[in-house]
Design a protein around this motif. Structure first.
Motif, PDB file in Angstrom:
ATOM      1  N   ASP A  47      13.803  24.130  10.752  1.00  0.00           N
ATOM      2  CA  ASP A  47      13.186  24.536   9.498  1.00  0.00           C
ATOM      3  C   ASP A  47      12.217  23.441   9.079  1.00  0.00           C
ATOM      4  O   ASP A  47      12.589  22.253   9.019  1.00  0.00           O
ATOM      5  N   LEU A  48      10.986  23.833   8.783  1.00  0.00           N
ATOM      6  CA  LEU A  48       9.923  22.844   8.609  1.00  0.00           C
ATOM      7  C   LEU A  48      10.135  21.909   7.415  1.00  0.00           C
ATOM      8  O   LEU A  48      10.033  20.686   7.552  1.00  0.00           O
ATOM      9  N   LYS A  49      10.419  22.452   6.241  1.00  0.00           N
ATOM     10  CA  LYS A  49      10.540  21.599   5.056  1.00  0.00           C
ATOM     11  C   LYS A  49      11.667  20.574   5.184  1.00  0.00           C
ATOM     12  O   LYS A  49      11.454  19.378   4.919  1.00  0.00           O
ATOM     13  N   PRO A  50      12.872  20.967   5.588  1.00  0.00           N
ATOM     14  CA  PRO A  50      13.923  19.958   5.768  1.00  0.00           C
ATOM     15  C   PRO A  50      13.568  18.937   6.838  1.00  0.00           C
ATOM     16  O   PRO A  50      13.919  17.756   6.724  1.00  0.00           O
ATOM     17  N   ALA A  51      12.870  19.380   7.876  1.00  0.00           N
ATOM     18  CA  ALA A  51      12.463  18.455   8.944  1.00  0.00           C
ATOM     19  C   ALA A  51      11.474  17.426   8.403  1.00  0.00           C
ATOM     20  O   ALA A  51      11.551  16.232   8.725  1.00  0.00           O
ATOM     21  N   LEU A  52      10.539  17.882   7.585  1.00  0.00           N
ATOM     22  CA  LEU A  52       9.585  16.956   6.976  1.00  0.00           C
ATOM     23  C   LEU A  52      10.303  15.952   6.088  1.00  0.00           C
ATOM     24  O   LEU A  52      10.007  14.751   6.111  1.00  0.00           O
ATOM     25  N   GLU A  53      11.263  16.435   5.290  1.00  0.00           N
ATOM     26  CA  GLU A  53      12.014  15.543   4.415  1.00  0.00           C
ATOM     27  C   GLU A  53      12.763  14.485   5.214  1.00  0.00           C
ATOM     28  O   GLU A  53      12.787  13.308   4.837  1.00  0.00           O
ATOM     29  N   ALA A  54      13.364  14.900   6.324  1.00  0.00           N
ATOM     30  CA  ALA A  54      14.126  13.960   7.150  1.00  0.00           C
ATOM     31  C   ALA A  54      13.230  12.863   7.711  1.00  0.00           C
ATOM     32  O   ALA A  54      13.593  11.677   7.719  1.00  0.00           O
ATOM     33  N   VAL A  55      12.052  13.254   8.182  1.00  0.00           N
ATOM     34  CA  VAL A  55      11.123  12.277   8.752  1.00  0.00           C
ATOM     35  C   VAL A  55      10.582  11.340   7.679  1.00  0.00           C
ATOM     36  O   VAL A  55      10.532  10.117   7.847  1.00  0.00           O
ATOM     37  N   LEU A  56      10.174  11.906   6.534  1.00  0.00           N
ATOM     38  CA  LEU A  56       9.571  11.101   5.475  1.00  0.00           C
ATOM     39  C   LEU A  56      10.568  10.148   4.823  1.00  0.00           C
ATOM     40  O   LEU A  56      10.170   9.154   4.213  1.00  0.00           O
ATOM     41  N   THR A  71       0.675  10.383   8.409  1.00  0.00           N
ATOM     42  CA  THR A  71      -0.490  11.257   8.402  1.00  0.00           C
ATOM     43  C   THR A  71      -0.096  12.668   8.837  1.00  0.00           C
ATOM     44  O   THR A  71       0.912  12.876   9.521  1.00  0.00           O
ATOM     45  N   VAL A  72      -0.914  13.631   8.448  1.00  0.00           N
ATOM     46  CA  VAL A  72      -0.678  15.025   8.843  1.00  0.00           C
ATOM     47  C   VAL A  72      -0.735  15.151  10.369  1.00  0.00           C
ATOM     48  O   VAL A  72       0.068  15.878  10.967  1.00  0.00           O
ATOM     49  N   GLU A  73      -1.655  14.417  10.973  1.00  0.00           N
ATOM     50  CA  GLU A  73      -1.779  14.479  12.438  1.00  0.00           C
ATOM     51  C   GLU A  73      -0.495  14.017  13.115  1.00  0.00           C
ATOM     52  O   GLU A  73      -0.031  14.648  14.079  1.00  0.00           O
ATOM     53  N   HIS A  74       0.079  12.930  12.625  1.00  0.00           N
ATOM     54  CA  HIS A  74       1.306  12.406  13.215  1.00  0.00           C
ATOM     55  C   HIS A  74       2.469  13.372  13.016  1.00  0.00           C
ATOM     56  O   HIS A  74       3.236  13.644  13.945  1.00  0.00           O
ATOM     57  N   LEU A  75       2.583  13.902  11.810  1.00  0.00           N
ATOM     58  CA  LEU A  75       3.661  14.849  11.527  1.00  0.00           C
ATOM     59  C   LEU A  75       3.502  16.120  12.353  1.00  0.00           C
ATOM     60  O   LEU A  75       4.495  16.710  12.796  1.00  0.00           O
ATOM     61  N   SER A  76       2.267  16.525  12.570  1.00  0.00           N
ATOM     62  CA  SER A  76       2.003  17.716  13.382  1.00  0.00           C
ATOM     63  C   SER A  76       2.493  17.533  14.813  1.00  0.00           C
ATOM     64  O   SER A  76       3.104  18.432  15.404  1.00  0.00           O
ATOM     65  N   LYS A  77       2.259  16.340  15.354  1.00  0.00           N
ATOM     66  CA  LYS A  77       2.713  16.061  16.720  1.00  0.00           C
ATOM     67  C   LYS A  77       4.237  15.947  16.785  1.00  0.00           C
ATOM     68  O   LYS A  77       4.864  16.459  17.715  1.00  0.00           O
ATOM     69  N   LEU A  78       4.818  15.280  15.791  1.00  0.00           N
ATOM     70  CA  LEU A  78       6.268  15.096  15.791  1.00  0.00           C
ATOM     71  C   LEU A  78       7.017  16.420  15.714  1.00  0.00           C
ATOM     72  O   LEU A  78       8.005  16.642  16.431  1.00  0.00           O
ATOM     73  N   LEU A  79       6.554  17.291  14.826  1.00  0.00           N
ATOM     74  CA  LEU A  79       7.281  18.532  14.549  1.00  0.00           C
ATOM     75  C   LEU A  79       6.714  19.740  15.286  1.00  0.00           C
ATOM     76  O   LEU A  79       7.198  20.858  15.108  1.00  0.00           O
TER      77      LEU A  79
END
Length: 216
Positions: free
Chosen positions: A19-28, A36-44
């Motif tokens: 799930d994208l939002k929880p994944a973003l929260e975990a990384v951040l 950066t958006v570019e880095h998060l895009s590659k990670l997820l």
């Protein structure tokens, strides 16, 4: 079953299926600097547009819910920050802890660099009216300023603020600095007062007695 799925421990899903939002929260929650958006895009493994949309949605949700933290875009990336309304609680924690705070002299010197960058050490000293070698050394060690080449006329090392400075100040860029520059002397006004024969000072040398030693 894909090779990637087969290698995952039991119960875990591939990154692209999270799930994208929880994944973003975990990384951040664990980044050391704005992501950066570019880095998060590659990670997820999601399109950048999808990442941006999700980040903005999260930021709006935290604001609507009145959470004690917020998601902000600063220094080219996204990161969690405590909400300003709850600064008294955070300040108490900091004051009771062992966190080293910048002195008044360091804050004044940092302000001059921020508004007059790139600027030489001696010009900063002229604006402040005192020698600032020791304070500049502190700012370099803290990672708030960095060398930015040499002044063509004198060979003096120039200094500028770093990306870490933007991060700590919560700024997207230097254009978001408050309107303070008009209150500082123009470069031409201090030209005659700055005579630098030595390009720079040694950041690792012991502090020499100067007017700011009492503050540091």
């Amino acid at each position: 079953m894909s090779e990637e799925t087969a290698e995952l421990p039991a119960g875990l899903r591939p990154v692209a299926e999270l799930d994208l939002k929880p994944a973003l929260e975990a990384v951040l929650m664990v980044v050391d600097e704005p992501a950066t958006v570019e880095h998060l895009s590659k990670l997820l493994e999601r399109p950048r547009q999808t990442i941006t949309k999700a980040l903005r949605a999260l930021a709006d949700e935290y604001t609507a819910q009145g959470r004690g933290f917020e998601l902000r875009f600063v220094a080219g990336g996204w990161r969690f920050y405590t909400r300003a309304a709850y600064a008294p609680a955070v300040e108490r924690l900091v004051l009771e802890g062992q966190t080293a705070r910048l002195t008044q002299a360091a804050l004044e010197t940092l302000a001059v660099v921020a508004y007059r960058q790139p600027v030489s050490r001696s010009r900063v000293s002229v604006v402040r009216g005192v020698n600032c070698d020791g304070v500049m050394r502190t700012l370099l060690q803290r990672g708030l300023v960095e060398e930015a080449g040499a002044e063509p006329e004198t060979g003096a090392i120039l200094y500028r603020t770093t990306n870490y400075f933007l991060e700590r100040m919560g700024l997207r860029g230097l254009d978001e600095l408050p309107e303070l520059a008009p209150f500082l002397p123009e470069a031409e006004a201090i030209e005659a007062e700055t005579q630098e024969g030595v390009p720079s000072f040694d950041p690792d040398a012991p502090d020499a007695p100067d007017a700011d030693d009492a503050d540091d």
